[in-house]
Design a protein around this motif. Sequence first.
Motif, PDB file in Angstrom:
ATOM      1  N   UNK A  86       0.827  -1.206   0.000  1.00 47.87           N
ATOM      2  CA  UNK A  86       0.000   0.000   0.000  1.00 47.87           C
ATOM      3  C   UNK A  86       0.863   1.259   0.000  1.00 47.87           C
ATOM      4  N   UNK A  87       1.861   1.295   0.839  1.00 45.09           N
ATOM      5  CA  UNK A  87       2.762   2.459   0.888  1.00 45.09           C
ATOM      6  C   UNK A  87       3.550   2.595  -0.416  1.00 45.09           C
ATOM      7  N   UNK A  88       4.021   1.467  -0.949  1.00 44.46           N
ATOM      8  CA  UNK A  88       4.759   1.484  -2.212  1.00 44.46           C
ATOM      9  C   UNK A  88       3.860   2.016  -3.330  1.00 44.46           C
ATOM     10  N   UNK A  89       2.602   1.580  -3.375  1.00 48.49           N
ATOM     11  CA  UNK A  89       1.675   2.059  -4.401  1.00 48.49           C
ATOM     12  C   UNK A  89       1.433   3.558  -4.274  1.00 48.49           C
ATOM     13  N   UNK A  90       1.323   4.063  -3.052  1.00 44.79           N
ATOM     14  CA  UNK A  90       1.142   5.501  -2.844  1.00 44.79           C
ATOM     15  C   UNK A  90       2.332   6.277  -3.398  1.00 44.79           C
ATOM     16  N   UNK A  91       3.534   5.792  -3.116  1.00 47.87           N
ATOM     17  CA  UNK A  91       4.737   6.462  -3.619  1.00 47.87           C
ATOM     18  C   UNK A  91       4.837   6.358  -5.138  1.00 47.87           C
ATOM     19  N   UNK A  92       4.444   5.214  -5.693  1.00 44.90           N
ATOM     20  CA  UNK A  92       4.440   5.049  -7.152  1.00 44.90           C
ATOM     21  C   UNK A  92       3.470   6.027  -7.799  1.00 44.90           C
ATOM     22  N   UNK A  93       2.310   6.213  -7.170  1.00 42.92           N
ATOM     23  CA  UNK A  93       1.319   7.141  -7.703  1.00 42.92           C
ATOM     24  C   UNK A  93       1.890   8.562  -7.711  1.00 42.92           C
ATOM     25  N   UNK A  94       2.587   8.933  -6.657  1.00 43.19           N
ATOM     26  CA  UNK A  94       3.209  10.258  -6.604  1.00 43.19           C
ATOM     27  C   UNK A  94       4.267  10.404  -7.698  1.00 43.19           C
ATOM     28  N   UNK A  95       5.080   9.373  -7.877  1.00 40.68           N
ATOM     29  CA  UNK A  95       6.131   9.445  -8.899  1.00 40.68           C
ATOM     30  C   UNK A  95       5.511   9.499 -10.300  1.00 40.68           C
ATOM     31  N   UNK A  96       4.472   8.712 -10.530  1.00 41.50           N
ATOM     32  CA  UNK A  96       3.798   8.714 -11.831  1.00 41.50           C
ATOM     33  C   UNK A  96       3.220  10.090 -12.133  1.00 41.50           C
ATOM     34  N   UNK A  97       2.673  10.749 -11.131  1.00 37.17           N
ATOM     35  CA  UNK A  97       2.084  12.071 -11.335  1.00 37.17           C
ATOM     36  C   UNK A  97       3.156  13.091 -11.719  1.00 37.17           C
ATOM     37  N   UNK A  98       4.337  12.956 -11.154  1.00 36.57           N
ATOM     38  CA  UNK A  98       5.426  13.891 -11.453  1.00 36.57           C
ATOM     39  C   UNK A  98       6.099  13.605 -12.792  1.00 36.57           C
ATOM     40  N   UNK A  99       6.136  12.324 -13.164  1.00 34.01           N
ATOM     41  CA  UNK A  99       6.819  11.936 -14.406  1.00 34.01           C
ATOM     42  C   UNK A  99       6.117  10.726 -15.014  1.00 34.01           C
ATOM     43  N   UNK A 100       4.972  10.939 -15.677  1.00 29.49           N
ATOM     44  CA  UNK A 100       4.226   9.815 -16.248  1.00 29.49           C
ATOM     45  C   UNK A 100       5.087   9.009 -17.219  1.00 29.49           C
ATOM     46  N   UNK A 101       5.033   7.705 -17.058  1.00 26.93           N
ATOM     47  CA  UNK A 101       5.821   6.803 -17.891  1.00 26.93           C
ATOM     48  C   UNK A 101       5.188   5.409 -17.808  1.00 26.93           C
ATOM     49  N   UNK A 102       5.297   4.608 -18.864  1.00 30.56           N
ATOM     50  CA  UNK A 102       4.730   3.251 -18.808  1.00 30.56           C
ATOM     51  C   UNK A 102       5.542   2.296 -17.932  1.00 30.56           C
ATOM     52  N   UNK A 103       6.737   2.703 -17.534  1.00 29.87           N
ATOM     53  CA  UNK A 103       7.566   1.869 -16.659  1.00 29.87           C
ATOM     54  C   UNK A 103       8.233   2.767 -15.621  1.00 29.87           C
TER      55      UNK A 103
END
Length: 122
Positions: A86-103
């Motif tokens: 859950x915490x990892x997914x939250x951080x991934x969501x934040x990173x995706x928002x800052x730099x959208x990428x398929x990987x």
Amino acid sequence: EISSAIEEADSMGKKWSNALNQALDMQFKASPLRYNFDRDVVQFEGEALGGQRLLFAVSGEALDDHFGATSNSSVARHEAAASNRSRIETLMQRKFRLAPSPAIILTTSDVERLSKTSLKPR
């Protein structure tokens, strides 16, 4: 450039921020976690708005440093990722928002930086 555009859109008010959040929305699938020996990461899948497949990974180093992996074994890292998903997914969501990428890979420095930020309210 993307970060600047996101900041500019966020500064234009709630309607722009909400539209941006929708455009950058992504969801995690209930896919199993997989350890990738070649890259020393634990991977899982997600999906962006419109059905684009996303691949997320958290580095072995980040699992050791921030998520309680008890050793550098694949089993210990997999268990750390599973118990902190859950915490990892939250951080991934934040990173995706800052730099959208398929990987996207979450590293130790990402965890430290992203733990200090929060998602914009929807």
